[in-house]
Design an enzyme around this catalytic site. Structure first.
Site, PDB file in Angstrom:
ATOM      1  N   GLU A 268     -13.580  -5.126  -1.917  1.00  0.00           N
ATOM      2  CA  GLU A 268     -13.445  -6.577  -2.034  1.00  0.00           C
ATOM      3  C   GLU A 268     -14.391  -7.165  -3.079  1.00  0.00           C
ATOM      4  O   GLU A 268     -14.014  -8.086  -3.817  1.00  0.00           O
ATOM      5  CB  GLU A 268     -13.657  -7.239  -0.675  1.00  0.00           C
ATOM      6  CG  GLU A 268     -12.561  -6.943   0.335  1.00  0.00           C
ATOM      7  CD  GLU A 268     -11.190  -7.433  -0.131  1.00  0.00           C
ATOM      8  OE1 GLU A 268     -11.116  -8.462  -0.817  1.00  0.00           O
ATOM      9  OE2 GLU A 268     -10.196  -6.763   0.185  1.00  0.00           O
TER      10      GLU A 268
ATOM     11  N   HIS B 286      -0.369  -3.631  -2.974  1.00  0.00           N
ATOM     12  CA  HIS B 286      -1.096  -2.511  -2.383  1.00  0.00           C
ATOM     13  C   HIS B 286      -0.281  -1.228  -2.493  1.00  0.00           C
ATOM     14  O   HIS B 286      -0.825  -0.148  -2.735  1.00  0.00           O
ATOM     15  CB  HIS B 286      -1.453  -2.806  -0.926  1.00  0.00           C
ATOM     16  CG  HIS B 286      -2.390  -3.948  -0.757  1.00  0.00           C
ATOM     17  ND1 HIS B 286      -1.958  -5.266  -0.690  1.00  0.00           N
ATOM     18  CD2 HIS B 286      -3.749  -3.996  -0.657  1.00  0.00           C
ATOM     19  CE1 HIS B 286      -3.005  -6.059  -0.546  1.00  0.00           C
ATOM     20  NE2 HIS B 286      -4.100  -5.326  -0.527  1.00  0.00           N
TER      21      HIS B 286
END
Length: 598
Positions: free
Chosen positions: A396, A492
């Site tokens: 992240e 993803h």
């Protein structure tokens, strides 16, 4: 909608150098004084001004490649100096004072400041006049609020140069979007002539996508992250500097959920009182949101204690999650500093920050650019613990690095918040690549490094994604190879293309065991790839991200970017350069199948 398929026309300077190593230890130095900062700013300005001026002149002189035209302004985002001699200036374009969406570009110069090329997100010239708007800012804000189901801020006129066209538009920030659980912030772009919503994009990047959460619910799978037993002995807490006054630098212990007992550098605020804030790493700090949905770091509560031991290795102590977060953030900072000499997430010497216990019933973790920090929920009915795992944090925070450099964006977003398109997939891939590197850098025995992502989440398939053979991830349907279908693949799932290319570049194809984990990486054409090592592969991908990628970079652009980076670092005739080309071919990304511009 799709972004234009713009090719990089950069010509790299071919000079071979040694790769940056990936080993390192924590860094610590006193905070610079105000006078020192001012003097350094003057020196930096004197050094960068000639480079910026030359780059601006080159962008105008080579308008056919840069797209820069009459009425355009180039606003500096970054100036980079390569040890080999290259100079790179990243600009954001504005037209008649209005920001140009998709107007980012990087101008490349040699040591003598001669033009060597430009990488552009949107290479076309733009024409737009504010007076052409047919709807008012208030009307645009209302449309944005309706589209994002939240509270709209002020509508700002922009030029939307994405999708290969030019349109006058309004950009509106919408908070409290019901599409994101009444807690998210979205950027909505509304056509200033037709009133059409051109894009509606979540600002935060969640680790677990809506598509994945839906798949988990359909399977009836509860995610129970496996925590580490606290077998490691506690570390001594004490003061390491500033004994005669406060605040002082102190050393403490984090009793984490996932990483065991770890050392933490903290701040002693007075005799016997400590704060979870690291003065040796730009005052990087973790705070407690206490169930609030605030996207302001100031809205979090400082975490303090009297023992300088944080948490107890269990969720019964709310500081356990905070210890994981602080540990993961400082390890990520150390990785970027020791590996690439990057000073902070945005390379501006500022703190990285986190808030734990964010919101109520939030089973996710994400980088929030509005806050400029990591936000961690405590879990929900499906995710049973806070996602404060080391590779989640590294992943992240790398989104923050991408946000500060190439700003890779998804092509489009569906109503559920799922993102699609190759630039977004590349963003997720880079986050996985560097997130796994953070694990290797930390070398934590309780969280052994590997090329798996989310292996500590407790999933039935034992990992979330993996770089060696991405399609073994059946939850997200991650792909191993490029095809035309990747344009419309959830990001993803699409990330597997470049993640696979990176693994092949680093470790090569076929079966092998690394650190106790077995890998078996296939190739599209069945041929073998011999890796160049993780250190060199990571150096190539970082150089490519920071110098040669822009907001619309897709997989074929990424191939060109990494080839340019390999040429910079090792030379155009090197084994490293040839292996970069071979690794991309092994995932079916080749010059021969480069799609026509869209």
């Amino acid at each position: 909608m799709r972004r234009p398929h713009i090719r990089s026309v950069a010509v790299a300077v071919a000079v071979a150098t040694a790769a940056t190593g990936l080993a390192g230890t924590a860094f610590a130095r006193p905070a610079p004084s105000t006078a020192h900062k001012a003097a350094e700013a003057v020196r930096t300005a004197a050094r960068t001004a000639p480079v910026v001026n030359a780059a601006r002149a080159a962008a105008v002189a080579h308008a056919d490649a840069s797209g820069v035209g009459t009425g355009d302004e180039l606003r500096v985002q970054d100036v980079m100096f390569d040890p080999e001699g290259g100079r790179h200036v990243r600009f954001q374009r504005a037209h008649s004072g209005m920001p140009v969406l998709g107007g980012d570009l990087v101008v490349h110069l040699d040591r003598q400041l001669a033009y060597t090329g430009v990488t552009t997100a949107a290479g076309q010239s733009v024409q737009a006049t504010a007076s052409d708007a047919r709807i008012t800012p208030r009307q645009a804000a209302a449309k944005a609020a309706d589209a994002a189901e939240g509270d709209a801020g002020t509508a700002e006129l922009v030029v939307d140069a994405r999708d290969g066209e030019t349109a006058l538009a309004y950009r509106v920030t919408v908070t409290g979007s019901a599409l994101d659980g009444a807690s998210g912030t979205r950027t909505v772009v509304v056509d200033a002539v037709t009133g059409e919503v051109r894009s509606n994009t979540p600002d935060a990047d969640e680790f677990l996508s809506p598509k994945l959460r839906k798949a988990l619910r359909a399977r009836g799978e509860t995610v129970a992250p496996s925590t580490s037993a606290q077998s490691a002995p506690g570390l001594l807490a004490g003061i390491t500097s500033g004994a005669s006054g406060y605040p002082a630098t102190a050393r403490g212990t984090g009793k984490t959920l996932f990483a065991g007992s770890v050392p933490l550098t903290t701040t002693q605020t007075s005799r016997g009182h400590f704060q979870l804030k690291d003065p040796t790493r730009y005052n990087t700090e973790t705070r407690d949101a206490k169930g609030k949905y605030t996207e302001s770091f100031g809205g979090g509560s400082t975490i303090t204690g009297t023992s300088n031991v944080w948490g107890n290795g269990s969720t019964s102590n709310r500081n356990s999650a905070a210890a994981d977060a602080q540990y993961g953030i400082t390890k990520t900072l150390d990785f970027y500093k020791k590996t690439f000499n990057r000073s902070g997430i945005a390379n501006n010497g500022k703190a990285a920050r986190a808030m734990v216990h964010w919101g109520r019933g939030v089973g996710n973790a994400f980088w929030d650019p509005a806050c400029g920090c990591m936000l961690y929920g405590d879990g929900d009915d499906m995710i049973t613990k806070p996602l404060v795992v080391l590779d989640v944090t590294g992943h992240e925070l790398t989104h923050g690095v991408v946000d500060a450099t190439a700003k890779l964006e998804p092509t489009y977003v569906d109503r559920d918040g799922n993102q699609y398109g190759e630039p977004g997939s590349l963003n997720e891939s880079l986050a996985d690549i560097f997130g796994s590197n953070v694990e290797f850098f930390a070398a934590n025995a309780k969280n052994p490094p590997n090329y798996l992502l989310g292996e500590k989440l407790g999933l039935k398939q034992k990992f979330l994604r993996r770089l060696d053979h991405p399609s073994l991830d059946k939850l997200e349907g991650t792909v191993d190879y490029w095809s035309k279908a990747t344009y419309d693949t959830e990001v993803h799932a699409g990330s597997g293309v470049s993640s696979h290319a990176y693994y092949l570049l680093a470790e090569g194809s076929g079966k092998k065991k690394i650190g106790g984990v077995s890998y078996d990486s296939p190739t599209y054409d069945g041929g073998a790839v011999k890796g160049i090592g993780r250190a060199k592969a990571t150096a190539v991908f970082y150089r490519a991200l920071t110098r040669y990628m822009v907001s619309t970079t897709d997989f074929h652009d990424a191939r060109v970017a990494t080839l340019n980076a390999a040429r910079d670092l090792y030379g155009a005739t090197s084994t490293e350069y040839r292996t970069v080309d071979r690794a991309w071919a092994a995932v079916n990304v080749k010059a021969a199948n480069t799609p026509a511009p869209r």
